[in-house]
Design an enzyme around this catalytic site. Sequence first.
Site, mmCIF file in Angstrom:
data_model
loop_
_atom_site.group_PDB
_atom_site.id
_atom_site.type_symbol
_atom_site.label_atom_id
_atom_site.label_comp_id
_atom_site.label_asym_id
_atom_site.label_seq_id
_atom_site.Cartn_x
_atom_site.Cartn_y
_atom_site.Cartn_z
ATOM 1 N N TYR A 60 0.845 -1.192 0.000
ATOM 2 C CA TYR A 60 0.000 0.000 0.000
ATOM 3 C C TYR A 60 0.889 1.255 0.000
ATOM 4 O O TYR A 60 2.042 1.198 0.427
ATOM 5 C CB TYR A 60 -0.887 -0.050 1.263
ATOM 6 C CG TYR A 60 -1.816 1.119 1.430
ATOM 7 C CD1 TYR A 60 -2.855 1.327 0.519
ATOM 8 C CD2 TYR A 60 -1.671 2.009 2.487
ATOM 9 C CE1 TYR A 60 -3.715 2.411 0.677
ATOM 10 C CE2 TYR A 60 -2.528 3.086 2.653
ATOM 11 C CZ TYR A 60 -3.542 3.280 1.742
ATOM 12 O OH TYR A 60 -4.385 4.344 1.887
ATOM 13 N N THR A 83 1.452 3.815 1.727
ATOM 14 C CA THR A 83 2.189 4.309 2.905
ATOM 15 C C THR A 83 3.121 3.266 3.512
ATOM 16 O O THR A 83 3.779 3.539 4.522
ATOM 17 C CB THR A 83 1.223 4.748 4.021
ATOM 18 O OG1 THR A 83 0.463 3.607 4.413
ATOM 19 C CG2 THR A 83 0.288 5.854 3.556
ATOM 20 N N LYS A 84 3.172 2.071 2.948
ATOM 21 C CA LYS A 84 3.962 1.012 3.574
ATOM 22 C C LYS A 84 5.433 1.092 3.148
ATOM 23 O O LYS A 84 5.795 1.908 2.313
ATOM 24 C CB LYS A 84 3.351 -0.353 3.234
ATOM 25 C CG LYS A 84 1.911 -0.513 3.780
ATOM 26 C CD LYS A 84 1.874 -0.741 5.289
ATOM 27 C CE LYS A 84 0.562 -0.387 5.938
ATOM 28 N NZ LYS A 84 -0.551 -1.279 5.692
ATOM 29 N N THR A 85 6.267 0.223 3.715
ATOM 30 C CA THR A 85 7.718 0.366 3.538
ATOM 31 C C THR A 85 8.195 -0.014 2.145
ATOM 32 O O THR A 85 9.323 0.294 1.769
ATOM 33 C CB THR A 85 8.480 -0.480 4.571
ATOM 34 O OG1 THR A 85 8.053 -1.843 4.427
ATOM 35 C CG2 THR A 85 8.178 -0.007 5.989
#
Length: 393
Positions: free
Chosen positions: A188, A190-192
């Site tokens: 997603y 906003t994920k790393t």
Amino acid sequence: MNSGRLKGVSLYIPFHKPYITEEEICGVVDSLRSGWLTMGPKTLRFEEAFARYTGAAHAVSVNSCTAALHMALKAIGLAEGDEAIVPAVTFTATAEVLSYFKAVPVFAEVEARTHNMNALNLERHITPRTRAILPVHFAGQPCDMDEIRELARRYRLFVIEDAAHSLPAVYRENRIGGTGDMTCFSFYATKTLAAGEGGMVTTGNPEWAGRMRTLRLHGISNDAWKRYSRGGSWYYEVMEPGWKYNMTDIQAALGLAQLGKVDWMRDMRAEIAGRYTDAFRHDEELIVPYVKPDRESAWHLYVLKLNLDMLRIGRDRFISEMEERGVGASVHFIPLYRQPYYRDAYGCQAKDYPVSEWIYERVLSLPIYPGMMREDVDAVIEVIKYLIKKFRR
Ligand SMILES: *Cc1c(COP(=O)(O)O)cnc(C)c1O
């Protein structure tokens, strides 16, 4: 007078910003020019690279971590009325997928220091109906997996890890995703590792991997994605009703570019986390995150806690005071037993989760992302120092 905000930094420091370079842009453009937009050669390359990186035998890509969790539960044969144990402090996706099967999410209390579920607080929820445990590696810090797996062995339960926060994270020398039954990752925005949307399941079990490769594309036989290319065949077989969960080559192009810098991006976040912790560790008004010594966090989130005994304002007001001074913040998470759906459907009550409640009242997540400027980290520190001084009891 000091306004609590340094001069010469960004006007607004967002809670998150993805790290996108020319490499990601060129990868996507290359896919567009190639004419192959959906699942294809790049998706397969991304899966191979991801399996190699995590140390897993198999990696199956999908369009979200939620889809990954759904397929993993299907692969273990979860059925109506089964129970699965999830932490009380997580995103709704971890528990939501159980309702797809009319199975029951059972919420376990978490640890005050790590916000992770552990073997002790999940064991009391095991019943004859329990089929699976879904540990979440909160903020990127791995759970006590040896103890959880030992418990799972004893009660014959499957362990499906929600690793949406923990790429890359290390538990006792092993990368998360490289060991265990099944591990689900999120790509997603906003994920790393950000592919806009996307997810992956890693597993050592070839049967589960094969079943999930079929399930993610309508339950049709494995190589159906190439039926429109040279050498592909128009013929396919529907093995069972599956889903439309496949990744696209456009997402995989982003994924491949991001995977190449996933360690570097982690080091950048770890450095920011280190600077926050150095700045705040001696402030009595604050409680800094704690990482156990035998593991490495992915530092997806930097979750600070307010020591409410020392402050005249609560967390909500603290966050709006930050926002007023141009610093974005968030809360991870509103405990699931507090959500109207879970509260009403399963009759769970806040009074059964004193530790999760204690955490929820105090937490706020600070900006932490690879492209974050040094000056912006200083500005966040400055604003927080100013606020704890202003609102000290
Ligand atoms: C983001 C997140 C998910 C869901 O990931 P998607 O890829 O958006 O489906 C699941 N679990 C946790 C803990 C998350 O933070």
